[in-house]
Design a protein around this motif. Sequence first.
Motif, PDB file in Angstrom:
ATOM      1  N   PHE A  42      53.581  28.953  51.416  1.00  0.00           N
ATOM      2  CA  PHE A  42      54.526  29.590  52.157  1.00  0.00           C
ATOM      3  C   PHE A  42      54.604  28.769  53.325  1.00  0.00           C
ATOM      4  O   PHE A  42      54.131  28.243  53.956  1.00  0.00           O
ATOM      5  N   GLU A  43      56.077  28.438  53.891  1.00  0.00           N
ATOM      6  CA  GLU A  43      56.341  27.934  55.270  1.00  0.00           C
ATOM      7  C   GLU A  43      57.265  28.646  55.684  1.00  0.00           C
ATOM      8  O   GLU A  43      58.132  29.719  55.352  1.00  0.00           O
ATOM      9  N   SER A  44      57.285  28.795  57.118  1.00  0.00           N
ATOM     10  CA  SER A  44      57.940  29.615  57.953  1.00  0.00           C
ATOM     11  C   SER A  44      58.301  29.131  59.260  1.00  0.00           C
ATOM     12  O   SER A  44      57.593  27.987  59.523  1.00  0.00           O
ATOM     13  N   SER A  45      59.224  29.244  59.930  1.00  0.00           N
ATOM     14  CA  SER A  45      59.454  29.101  61.276  1.00  0.00           C
ATOM     15  C   SER A  45      59.571  29.884  62.613  1.00  0.00           C
ATOM     16  O   SER A  45      59.582  31.159  62.262  1.00  0.00           O
ATOM     17  N   CYS A  46      59.292  29.496  63.626  1.00  0.00           N
ATOM     18  CA  CYS A  46      59.303  30.415  64.873  1.00  0.00           C
ATOM     19  C   CYS A  46      60.505  29.871  65.511  1.00  0.00           C
ATOM     20  O   CYS A  46      60.341  28.597  66.026  1.00  0.00           O
ATOM     21  N   THR A  47      61.467  30.793  65.983  1.00  0.00           N
ATOM     22  CA  THR A  47      62.483  30.124  66.733  1.00  0.00           C
ATOM     23  C   THR A  47      62.857  31.187  68.114  1.00  0.00           C
ATOM     24  O   THR A  47      62.532  32.436  67.813  1.00  0.00           O
ATOM     25  N   ILE A  48      63.131  30.560  69.101  1.00  0.00           N
ATOM     26  CA  ILE A  48      63.306  31.061  70.342  1.00  0.00           C
ATOM     27  C   ILE A  48      64.692  30.487  70.628  1.00  0.00           C
ATOM     28  O   ILE A  48      64.961  29.509  71.351  1.00  0.00           O
ATOM     29  N   SER A  49      65.840  31.325  70.247  1.00  0.00           N
ATOM     30  CA  SER A  49      67.407  30.527  70.236  1.00  0.00           C
ATOM     31  C   SER A  49      67.573  30.223  71.788  1.00  0.00           C
ATOM     32  O   SER A  49      68.318  29.349  71.977  1.00  0.00           O
ATOM     33  N   ASP A  62      66.319  27.186  72.760  1.00  0.00           N
ATOM     34  CA  ASP A  62      66.531  26.083  72.134  1.00  0.00           C
ATOM     35  C   ASP A  62      65.226  25.470  71.078  1.00  0.00           C
ATOM     36  O   ASP A  62      64.987  24.281  71.345  1.00  0.00           O
ATOM     37  N   LEU A  63      64.181  26.493  70.945  1.00  0.00           N
ATOM     38  CA  LEU A  63      62.989  25.990  70.520  1.00  0.00           C
ATOM     39  C   LEU A  63      62.939  26.376  69.054  1.00  0.00           C
ATOM     40  O   LEU A  63      63.056  27.571  68.978  1.00  0.00           O
ATOM     41  N   LYS A  64      61.956  25.478  68.242  1.00  0.00           N
ATOM     42  CA  LYS A  64      61.810  25.875  67.024  1.00  0.00           C
ATOM     43  C   LYS A  64      60.493  25.062  66.481  1.00  0.00           C
ATOM     44  O   LYS A  64      60.151  23.816  66.861  1.00  0.00           O
ATOM     45  N   THR A  65      59.572  25.918  65.789  1.00  0.00           N
ATOM     46  CA  THR A  65      58.255  25.385  65.209  1.00  0.00           C
ATOM     47  C   THR A  65      58.232  25.553  63.855  1.00  0.00           C
ATOM     48  O   THR A  65      58.932  26.720  63.223  1.00  0.00           O
ATOM     49  N   LEU A  66      57.455  24.937  63.125  1.00  0.00           N
ATOM     50  CA  LEU A  66      57.028  25.454  61.567  1.00  0.00           C
ATOM     51  C   LEU A  66      55.595  25.611  61.510  1.00  0.00           C
ATOM     52  O   LEU A  66      54.783  25.141  62.230  1.00  0.00           O
ATOM     53  N   GLY A  67      55.384  26.576  60.353  1.00  0.00           N
ATOM     54  CA  GLY A  67      53.956  26.893  59.970  1.00  0.00           C
ATOM     55  C   GLY A  67      53.838  26.871  58.498  1.00  0.00           C
ATOM     56  O   GLY A  67      54.971  27.142  57.932  1.00  0.00           O
ATOM     57  N   ALA A  68      52.727  26.746  57.942  1.00  0.00           N
ATOM     58  CA  ALA A  68      52.598  26.677  56.490  1.00  0.00           C
ATOM     59  C   ALA A  68      51.314  27.428  56.138  1.00  0.00           C
ATOM     60  O   ALA A  68      50.350  27.377  56.974  1.00  0.00           O
ATOM     61  N   GLY A  69      50.933  28.240  54.901  1.00  0.00           N
ATOM     62  CA  GLY A  69      49.942  28.716  54.608  1.00  0.00           C
ATOM     63  C   GLY A  69      49.973  29.198  53.115  1.00  0.00           C
ATOM     64  O   GLY A  69      51.202  29.233  52.668  1.00  0.00           O
TER      65      GLY A  69
END
Length: 66
Positions: free
Chosen positions: A16-23, A26-33
């Motif tokens: 799985f791949e996911s993102s974390c966003t704080i609109s 204007d921030l975005k990060t990615l994660g996987a597991g």
Amino acid sequence: MTNPIKVTGKAHKQFFESSCTISALDLKTLGAGTTRRDAEQEAAANMLEDGGLEEALRDRYAGWET
């Protein structure tokens, strides 16, 4: 907010791949597991560790005192 991006692999061995966003910042990060939860938690942890959250909040609220 975390959002699923991509699921790959067979049903018994998915990735799985996911993102974390704080609109607002204007921030975005990615994660996987290997589980959706792991991917979401990694994305959120990346936001806290090196996603620029602390700096963005410091810049946005510079001069405010509690």
